[in-house]
Design an enzyme around this catalytic site. Structure first.
Site, PDB file in Angstrom:
ATOM      1  N   GLU A   1       0.804  -1.234   0.000  1.00 25.05           N
ATOM      2  CA  GLU A   1       0.000   0.000   0.000  1.00 25.05           C
ATOM      3  C   GLU A   1       0.833   1.279   0.000  1.00 25.05           C
ATOM      4  O   GLU A   1       0.356   2.334   0.415  1.00 25.05           O
ATOM      5  CB  GLU A   1      -0.980   0.018   1.175  1.00 25.05           C
TER       6      GLU A   1
ATOM      7  N   GLU B   1      -6.731  -7.378  -1.340  1.00 22.38           N
ATOM      8  CA  GLU B   1      -7.415  -7.136  -0.062  1.00 22.38           C
ATOM      9  C   GLU B   1      -8.788  -6.559  -0.360  1.00 22.38           C
ATOM     10  O   GLU B   1      -8.982  -5.835  -1.341  1.00 22.38           O
ATOM     11  CB  GLU B   1      -6.656  -6.147   0.841  1.00 22.38           C
TER      12      GLU B   1
END
Length: 755
Positions: free
Chosen positions: A381, A462
């Protein structure tokens, strides 16, 4: 011949570190490895308690057989920035807490007793990945994986790389590279012989070549009649490599498999067949003891993902995980996305250099595992850093030409330097925000995310998680919404052939920093509790498997009149892979409930849903009416394959104490024991907070406290064997029941040397 033996007994441990300690053994707590420096409570603790230095010490007695040999210590994992001393001399260190390292003792051993001192630093050093920013997980300090004492001749095998190009060809090929350890230097001459065997030990092929200073490269062609490694038949082969020369010989055996794994713009293909990847993210942590769990506990987690949850892929978020876990994924046919350590933060140039080294460490440890189908070479991320990620991506391709790379991102229109656009998509949470013209949807469209005008390989890595954290004790309506969100993403992914698959956040709840979670140092993001007990959402995954593998029929209800707002159980959702579910009331009335193929048109097995309008509300549902017992029957075709009964007036009847197995390895292995408070029909009573006391006698000890409280009607604990085969007696006491006693055994493992 080389010899490698566990070196995990007779260590001592103490908080802090003083260089003066490296010359004299200190009085510390006797421990065995793996070891967690600070065992934590279940929740509401200060995670800074382990963020300091700790010292481990042991001794090594000089032995005549060491003469003329190379002596090493191999650490499978130590958190973090480990520094190793021998008799006061600093021999080396390793900053990364997730990959193995070797320390050469050879030139520093003396006659008599040699003192080994290891300092590990639990502080979050900003110069070392993943540290420097916030991290949504804990990095538990300690020598939390096994340590091995290795003995070898002056020249030995350092690593082996096996590649299987064109695995779908009728006649297969193996490229093998043997890499040497030659710490004393000098020219090497000798031979390298490789023998290939199948799982039964039958010899397939053999080849021999000359060694050079780096090692040897061998190629096997024309291998016929071999079986591909697949999800259903994870066939493994073995290569036994033997090097021989003047003054040295060494042998090593490596497992490998033949399989083709390719992410394309049209989806993911395994061995030429399209496979929709459905999986979950996994941390390697456990209650109380953090990372310090051995082989059997790691293997059981892999089995939960594959066999209990029915997934076909796991992501090792956010770091390389135990070799025991990866090896078991090879054996059971569970695909793996493995990634380097990190969480959003990118540090300075030295930090980046270390992250690039982590790419090398990860790949060189795990490049022979057929279960691994992608290398994650981007900090989870993080923002774009093209120069940095060009380096990580290029190194991965240099080290391994057979696997694609991905970079886990949360930002749309991110630069695609890797082979696969891997994206964390949390759009499902946006519908709760006051945004105009935002309809609820499971996932974004691929082109919307990538910003590219052409399709690219695409994988969701995710979803859900922090967007809708759900505790195992949460009310039924919230848990049904939790289930629905997982189902909506799964349905969307199944409906879009351009999406290779989706990996949900996450497998189980986990301890975290104060910056995250519910304030209790727990992220309640899992489909399982921290004790690996299922929430309803776990069955959103297990119900998608074929009923020939396992029949699933799990009503998303506790069957209580007043659990939901305004009462009742409607809509009643049943997670199932049955063709039909029949609800039967005591008066004989029944209702057939069919899978909701209209609401979930793409799922292999949509949930069966009964809405209030589908049934006379006078049958069931109104306040003031008696609340009946109910029976659910599941049918595949015309055959009844499952029955579940619920009581309208449940009574706590017994405490079930259920071990995962009846025996486990005596060599410091762990086994989970589940605790479940059950009613008269064997269903979990979800609001029982029953205190229990655990006593263990015999050849195992208890990990964690001996007094715990059930949460959501369930809990669990782990036992660790003490090193000697024998009987184990576990007694679980509670205020409402007579003590429950279970008898287990620990058994001597098959003798296996670490190669």
């Amino acid at each position: 011949m080389p010899h490698s033996a566990l070196f995990c007994e007779n260590w001592s441990f103490l908080p802090g570190f003083d260089p003066a300690w490296t010359t004299a053994r200190q009085t510390g707590t006797p421990v065995a490895l793996p070891h967690n420096a600070v065992d934590l409570p279940f929740d509401y603790f200060d995670e800074k308690c382990y963020q300091q230095a700790f010292t481990y010490q042991t001794t090594l007695e000089w032995q005549k057989r060491f003469a003329g040999r190379e002596i090493w210590l191999r650490f499978d994992g130590a958190m973090a920035n480990a520094q190793v001393y021998l008799n006061g001399t600093h021999l080396g260190g390793h900053p990364d807490g997730y990959t193995p390292f070797r320390i050469r003792l050879t030139d520093h051993l003396s006659d008599g007793e040699n003192l080994i001192t290891v300092m590990v630093d639990g502080s979050e050093n900003p110069d070392i990945p993943p540290f420097g920013g916030q991290i949504d997980y804990l990095t538990y300090a300690g020598i939390y994986r096994e340590v091995w004492l290795e003995q070898a001749d002056p020249v030995s095998i350092d690593n082996v790389k096996i590649e299987t190009p064109d695995p779908l060809a009728a006649e297969k090929t193996v490229h093998l590279r043997c890499l040497l350890a030659n710490p004393q230097g000098g020219a090497v001459s000798g031979t390298c012989k490789v023998v290939l065997h199948d799982g039964a030990g039958t010899q397939i092929a053999t080849a021999e070549t000359e060694l050079d200073d780096q090692g040897a490269a061998l190629e096997f062609d024309g291998l016929a009649g071999l079986t591909l490694w697949s999800l259903d038949t994870p066939t493994l082969y073995r290569a036994t490599i033997t090097i021989t020369g003047e003054g040295f010989t060494d042998t090593r055996t490596e497992s490998f498999g033949f399989r083709a794994a390719e992410f394309t713009p049209d989806g993911f293909f395994l061995n030429g067949e399209r496979v929709k990847l459905i999986g979950l993210n996994r941390h390697q942590s456990f209650p109380y003891v953090g990372y310090a769990m051995g082989r059997e506990a790691q293997e059981r987690d892999a089995e939960i993902v594959k066999h209990d949850l029915g997934c076909n892929i796991v992501r090792t978020s956010h770091y390389p995980q135990s070799k025991w876990f990866i090896e078991h994924c090879d054996r059971i046919g569970l695909l793996v996305l493995e990634e380097i350590p990190g969480w959003q933060h990118i540090g300075g140039e030295a930090w980046k250099d270390e992250a690039v080294k982590n790419v090398r460490r990860m790949i060189e440890r795990d490049w022979n595992h057929p279960s691994i189908i992608m290398w994650g070479v981007r900090i989870n991320e993080s923002v774009d850093d093209d120069a940095f990620y060009a380096r990580t991506n290029a190194l991965a391709h240099e080290l391994d030409t057979t696997r694609q790379t991905g970079g886990i991102r949360k930002h749309m229109h991110s630069t695609l330097l890797e082979d696969v656009y891997t994206f964390n998509d949390f759009v499902l949470g946006d519908f709760e925000r006051p945004l105009a013209n935002i309809a609820r949807r499971g996932l974004r469209q691929r082109e919307e995310v990538t910003g590219l005008s052409h399709p690219v390989p695409y994988l969701i890595t995710e979803y859900n998680g922090h967007m809708f954290p759900t505790k195992i004790i949460d009310n039924e309506l919230r848990q049904m919404e939790h289930v629905t969100r997982h189902l909506e993403v799964l349905d969307y992914a199944h409906g879009d052939p351009g999406i290779s698959g989706c990996i949900g956040w996450c497998m189980f709840d986990y301890n975290t920093h104060a910056d995250f979670g519910s304030g209790d140092r727990v992220c309640h993001h899992g489909v399982l509790s921290m004790f690996r007990e299922p929430k309803f959402a776990a069955h959103a995954y297990s119900s998608q498997r074929d009923p020939s593998e396992k029949v699933v029929m799990e009503p998303v209800t506790h069957w209580a009149r007043g659990e939901r707002n305004i009462g009742g159980v409607f809509p009643l959702m049943i997670l199932t892979n049955c063709d039909l579910v029949r609800m039967i009331l005591p008066d004989g009335q029944s209702v057939d409930i069919r899978p909701d193929s209209e609401g979930f048109p793409h799922l292999p097995h949509p949930p069966a849903i009964l809405r209030l309008g589908d049934v006379d509300e006078n049958i069931i549902g109104k306040w003031g009416m008696s609340w009946p017992d109910v029976t659910f029957e599941g049918f595949v075709g015309d055959t009844r394959v499952a029955t579940r009964k619920f009581s309208g007036a449940p009574v706590l009847t017994r405490l079930a104490v259920t071990p995962d197995r009846e025996s486990f390895g005596a060599d410091r292995q762990e086994m989970r024991v589940a605790l479940r408070a059950l009613d008269q029909l064997g269903n979990v009573t979800p609001f029982v907070d029953l205190p229990v006391t655990i006593a263990v006698a015999g050849a195992a000890s208890l990990l964690g406290p001996d007094q715990i409280t059930l949460r959501g009607g369930s809990a669990g604990f782990w036992l660790r064997s003490t090193g000697t085969p024998g009987d184990v007696r576990v007694t679980v006491s509670s205020p409402r029941f007579d003590p429950v006693v279970i008898n287990l055994t620990t058994t001597a493992p098959e003798k296996e040397e670490m190669q």
